[in-house]
Design a protein around this motif. Structure first.
Motif, PDB file in Angstrom:
ATOM      1  N   LEU A   1       2.598  -1.248  -1.288  1.00  0.00           N
ATOM      2  CA  LEU A   1       1.690  -1.982  -0.429  1.00  0.00           C
ATOM      3  C   LEU A   1       2.332  -3.287   0.034  1.00  0.00           C
ATOM      4  CD1 LEU A   1      -1.147  -1.597   0.702  1.00  0.00           C
ATOM      5  CD2 LEU A   1      -2.023  -2.968  -1.215  1.00  0.00           C
TER       6      LEU A   1
ATOM      7  N   GLN B   1       2.853   1.934   8.187  1.00  0.00           N
ATOM      8  CA  GLN B   1       1.549   2.573   8.031  1.00  0.00           C
ATOM      9  C   GLN B   1       1.659   3.803   7.137  1.00  0.00           C
ATOM     10  OE1 GLN B   1      -1.281   1.343   9.145  1.00  0.00           O
ATOM     11  NE2 GLN B   1      -2.445   3.045   8.238  1.00  0.00           N
TER      12      GLN B   1
ATOM     13  N   ARG C   1       1.850   2.760   3.509  1.00  0.00           N
ATOM     14  CA  ARG C   1       0.530   2.392   2.983  1.00  0.00           C
ATOM     15  C   ARG C   1      -0.303   3.631   2.688  1.00  0.00           C
ATOM     16  NH1 ARG C   1       1.030  -2.193   6.447  1.00  0.00           N
ATOM     17  NH2 ARG C   1       0.138  -1.092   8.224  1.00  0.00           N
ATOM     18  N   LYS C   2      -0.166   4.631   3.511  1.00  0.00           N
ATOM     19  CA  LYS C   2      -0.899   5.884   3.265  1.00  0.00           C
ATOM     20  C   LYS C   2      -0.383   6.554   2.005  1.00  0.00           C
ATOM     21  CE  LYS C   2      -2.280  10.175   5.515  1.00  0.00           C
ATOM     22  NZ  LYS C   2      -3.658   9.995   5.089  1.00  0.00           N
TER      23      LYS C   2
ATOM     24  N   HIS D   1       0.864   5.034  -0.530  1.00  0.00           N
ATOM     25  CA  HIS D   1       0.333   4.248  -1.656  1.00  0.00           C
ATOM     26  C   HIS D   1      -1.128   4.618  -1.933  1.00  0.00           C
ATOM     27  CE1 HIS D   1      -1.661   0.733  -3.486  1.00  0.00           C
ATOM     28  NE2 HIS D   1      -0.511   0.606  -4.157  1.00  0.00           N
ATOM     29  N   GLN D   2      -1.860   4.803  -0.866  1.00  0.00           N
ATOM     30  CA  GLN D   2      -3.274   5.123  -1.012  1.00  0.00           C
ATOM     31  C   GLN D   2      -3.477   6.529  -1.551  1.00  0.00           C
ATOM     32  OE1 GLN D   2      -5.782   2.975  -0.445  1.00  0.00           O
ATOM     33  NE2 GLN D   2      -7.291   4.503  -1.120  1.00  0.00           N
ATOM     34  N   ASP D   3      -2.717   7.476  -1.046  1.00  0.00           N
ATOM     35  CA  ASP D   3      -2.957   8.881  -1.389  1.00  0.00           C
ATOM     36  C   ASP D   3      -2.233   9.324  -2.649  1.00  0.00           C
ATOM     37  OD1 ASP D   3      -4.521   8.975   0.849  1.00  0.00           O
ATOM     38  OD2 ASP D   3      -2.981   9.921   2.125  1.00  0.00           O
ATOM     39  N   GLN D   4      -1.162   8.679  -3.022  1.00  0.00           N
ATOM     40  CA  GLN D   4      -0.365   9.184  -4.134  1.00  0.00           C
ATOM     41  C   GLN D   4      -0.257   8.165  -5.288  1.00  0.00           C
ATOM     42  OE1 GLN D   4       3.361  11.042  -2.955  1.00  0.00           O
ATOM     43  NE2 GLN D   4       2.562  11.478  -0.908  1.00  0.00           N
TER      44      GLN D   4
ATOM     45  N   LEU E   1      -2.095   5.321  -5.975  1.00  0.00           N
ATOM     46  CA  LEU E   1      -3.350   4.939  -6.629  1.00  0.00           C
ATOM     47  C   LEU E   1      -3.893   6.033  -7.561  1.00  0.00           C
ATOM     48  CD1 LEU E   1      -5.278   2.982  -3.841  1.00  0.00           C
ATOM     49  CD2 LEU E   1      -4.027   2.087  -5.817  1.00  0.00           C
TER      50      LEU E   1
END
Length: 851
Positions: A634, A661, A664-665, A667-670, A672
């Protein structure tokens, strides 16, 4: 009448009645009745006067109570001649007073007759002539004051007489109410005895029901007692095994979750690495374009390119091991339900009360049958107390006593009416004399004129003198008659006070009656001979009165254990021993209690050997805490956005923005989800750490405790059963021991408390005889006698004082006329003849005129 009443009351009760005692053992309390008659008597303010008269009686007759003389008189069947000298010596004060009274009665009318004859013959002061003296005013005042003081004292005596007369009249009317109250209390005492016996029997039923209730609840009392004794040893072990069974299930869940999480982390780490590699490759391709050759852009591109090495996954997460082996071991342990085995152990242990009840059914029925037998014995013992016959006999005595009392009381009221009338007449006669003296003093004092001569005194003064002489005449006429009444009341009043009231109050009358062989030459103790038919047993009037005064039961008061021994009939140990023998037959077997079978023990051993304690939880915890990537994606994406913003507009800037972008995706999808999985992994690792810490030692300790408790239950539970059985038996026995002790105490000490007997005796002697009759009688003769004797000096003084108030027929005249004041001469000569004074020749006056 009063003496007969008291003796019949006492002897009637002494016949056969047995006492009942109120005991408080096991909260039992005999029903008692409230009695109407007060056990204290107070005559009120007049008691001060009674006490004053007693002091005078003590002065007249100071001798002690003649116990020896009374005993001798009783032994000689009241032959007065045998103790004549002793009686005379004891009664010397009374005899002297009677002699004085008789002399008064004889001499006063004789002197009165002589005085009257002399006065008629103008002797003894009958001549109406007064010789003037220098101290005549002082003498007149002294005589008037003395007569006034004596009249006041006489008036006080008359008031005593009126008060005594009113007291007798008022109290005699209350005698019937007092006697009825005493008789009612005695009947209440008799009637409550059967109620108390029924209460005693009923309390056995209460005790028996309580014991039956405990026997019916033997599963909770005895079985529960055994259970409570074993709980401190058994329950902690079973609780530990149950905790261990729960730990096995928790371990399985934790292992399953951790194994799944590890797989998820490994897969996620690989996927993250692939995704970051793709992004890295795209960014490198974009940085190879011509735009990066521009001078103002090349530095930014180089900077971005140098940071691309950070876009890699964490290789540590891909190294997380598999937990399949340990999980398989735990699954093998769980093939047998250890928790169900523990519940069977609990059930086997908790079934102890039920097994106790099943094994004691027959013996409990036998104990109940025995208790019913004990109840019958108690009932028979209480019914065997010889009370019904005694009650009927005493009731017949009560009826006779009441009938005789009513007859005597009716006669007493008639006698009291005559006595009241005679006393009232006596008081009024004395009051009449005193009134004449008061009137004489009043008229004489207020009508006397010092300026008049004896022959010229006024009407009021002369009337005062006449009143005084009328009072003197009434004294001679009535005082000797009043003295007869005083003497007649003095002799019985003093003797009843000294021979009945005083010895009754200090108990000496009981000591006389308790003299061995006195009332019956063949009986040492009269009461024990009448009541117990055993005259050698020391049972005295004094002891009976004292015990009844303290409200003790008649059984102990009359020592009726010599006729019927309630202790032997209610042998406590005989009954309790029989009950105890039955309770000792309780034989309880509690074998076959298994807390945990061998299969359950093997499960515990398999769990301890499952290998979960060999896992390197610290390494796994450290691996699980590492970040999924080398850098915070992030932050990296935001930094890349910042650098891209510095690029000039174009394809390169657009490409960097797009890749930021994408990061960040990723980071969000994998990243976290992997981090969340890491938290779960850490939680499960801690659970397993807590469970596996010292697992072998824990299991070993549990198994040792289990074996120890199992050995105790198998080998030593019999001692616990014996102890708890004795405790249960003692509890049952305690009910009946206390009950039987209370029964014995109730019958011997509290049953039929005889306080109404003592109260009736006090009412007969202390209240009616002494308080209502003797004390007022003594106050009457004391007051009237004092007034009558004081009238003797009053009589003499009144005769002398009358000469100072009455108008004289002649007077002495002084020869020296100059010494006589003119006004006196004028007033003194008024109505006089020159030569005669009221027809009497006056030689002095004649000689004066001649001169």
């Amino acid at each position: 009448m009063a003496l007969l009443f008291g003796i019949l009351l006492l002897l009637g009760l002494c016949g056969n009645i047995i006492s009942e005692n109120t005991s408080e053992a096991l909260d039992y309390e005999l029903p008692t009745s409230k009695y109407e008659t007060e056990d204290t008597y107070s005559p009120g303010p007049i008691s001060v006067l009674f006490q004053m008269v007693r002091i005078f009686i003590y002065i007249v007759q100071p001798g002690d109570f003649p116990e020896d003389s009374i005993r001798k008189l009783i032994r000689n069947k009241f032959e007065v001649s045998t103790v004549y000298d002793e009686i005379a010596h004891y009664e010397i004060g009374v005899i002297l007073c009677v002699i004085l009274g008789v002399l008064f009665i004889i001499l006063l009318p004789v002197v009165g007759c002589i005085f009257a004859i002399c006065r008629c013959c103008n002797k003894c002061g009958g001549k109406m002539h007064q010789r003037p003296k220098e101290n005549a005013p002082f003498q007149r005042r002294c005589l008037a004051i003395s007569l006034l003081v004596i009249c006041v004292l006489v008036s006080i005596g008359i008031i005593y007489g009126f008060a005594a007369n009113h007291h007798v009249r008022h109290r005699i009317r209350k005698s019937q109410k007092l006697i009825d109250s005493n008789l009612k209390d005695l009947r209440t005492l008799v009637n409550e005895a059967p109620q108390q016996i029924d209460y005693i029997v009923d309390q056995f039923n209460t005790t028996k029901e309580k014991a039956f209730l405990d026997l019916d609840n033997i599963h909770s009392l005895l079985g529960g007692g055994i259970l409570e004794r074993l709980k401190p040893k058994v329950i902690p072990v079973l609780d530990e095994i149950q905790v261990m069974a729960k730990a096995i299930k928790e371990t399985k869940v934790a292992l399953e979750n951790m194994n799944q999480n590890f797989k998820s982390l490994r897969d996620g780490s690989q996927q993250l690495s692939n995704s970051l590699s793709a992004v890295k490759q795209n960014m490198q391709n974009s940085l190879q374009g011509p735009e990066c050759l521009l001078p103002q852009v090349s530095d930014i591109c180089k900077n971005i390119e140098s940071s691309l090495s950070q876009l890699e996954g964490n290789p540590e997460l891909s190294k997380l091991p598999s937990m399949d082996t340990e999980l398989q071991n735990i699954n093998n342990v769980l093939r047998n339900d250890l928790d169900a085995m523990v519940q069977k152990g609990y059930q086997s242990f908790n079934d102890i009360p039920k097994r106790v009840q099943v094994q004691t059914t027959n013996i409990v029925a036998e104990i109940k049958k025995l208790l019913n037998t004990v109840g019958s014995n108690v009932k028979d013992a209480t019914k065997d107390i010889p009370i019904q016959k005694s009650l009927s006999e005493f009731n017949s005595h009560m009826d006779e006593i009441e009938k005789e009392i009513k007859q005597k009381l009716h006669r007493a009221e008639e006698v009291d009416s005559y006595w009241w009338l005679c006393s009232l007449i006596s008081c009024f006669l004395l009051l009449l004399i005193v009134i004449f003296f008061y009137l004489g003093l009043l008229c004489g004092v207020y009508g006397y004129d010092k300026h008049t001569t004896p022959t010229t005194r006024g009407f009021v003064s002369n009337t005062g003198g006449i009143f005084l002489m009328v009072g003197v005449g009434f004294c001679f006429l009535f005082c000797w008659i009043v003295m007869i009444l005083v003497v007649l009341s003095f002799v019985p009043g003093v003797n009843m006070e000294k021979l009945i009231c005083e010895p009754y109050a200090n108990g000496k009358i009981f000591q006389i009656l308790d003299t061995p062989y006195l009332l019956n030459k063949e009986w040492k103790y009269y009461i024990s001979g009448m009541v117990l038919k055993k005259p050698d047993i020391e049972l005295t009037f004094e002891q009976i009165y004292s015990d009844c005064k303290n409200n003790r039961g008649i059984y102990s008061t009359l020592q009726l254990e010599n006729r019927f021994n309630i202790s032997e009939s209610l042998d406590i140990h005989k009954h309790t021993d029989n009950i105890n023998n039955q309770l000792e037959r309780l034989d309880i077997k509690l074998g076959g209690i298994v807390l945990l079978n061998e299969e359950g023990k093997n499960n515990l051993k398999e769990f301890s050997n499952s290998g979960i304690d060999n896992i390197d939880y610290d390494t796994l915890l450290a691996q699980s805490k590492t970040s999924p990537g080398k850098v915070n994606l992030l932050s990296f994406s935001y930094d890349l956005d910042t650098k891209a913003d510095r690029l000039p507009p174009g394809q390169l800037k657009q490409s960097m923005k797009s890749e930021a972008q994408t990061i960040r995706k990723i980071h969000q999808d994998q990243v976290l989800p992997m981090e969340k999985t890491q938290v779960d992994v850490q939680k499960n690792i801690k659970i397993l750490q807590r469970t596996s810490g010292g697992l072998k030692e824990k299991v070993s300790k549990i198994l040792q405790s289990l074996d120890s408790v199992q050995v105790f239950i198998t080998n030593d539970i019999s001692s616990v059963i014996v102890e708890e059985t004795k405790k249960f038996a003692k509890k049952i026995l305690r009910y009946f021991e206390h009950y039987l002790e209370w029964v014995e105490l109730a019958v011997t000490e509290k049953m039929v408390p005889c306080k109404p007997v003592a109260t009736a005796m006090d009412s007969a002697f202390k209240v009616i005889l002494c308080g209502f009759i003797v004390d007022p009688l003594n106050l009457f003769w004391f007051g009237i006698g004092k007034a009558t004797f004081l009238l003797l000096p009053a009589l003499i003084i009144a005769v002398k004082l009358a000469k100072h108030y009455r108008r004289m027929e002649s007077e002495d005249v002084y020869e020296d006329l100059q010494t006589i004041p003119p006004e006196t001469m004028d007033s003194g000569n008024t109505g006089y003849d020159k030569n005669h004074l009221y027809g009497v020749h006056n030689p002095v006056m004649s000689s004066s005129l001649q001169y």
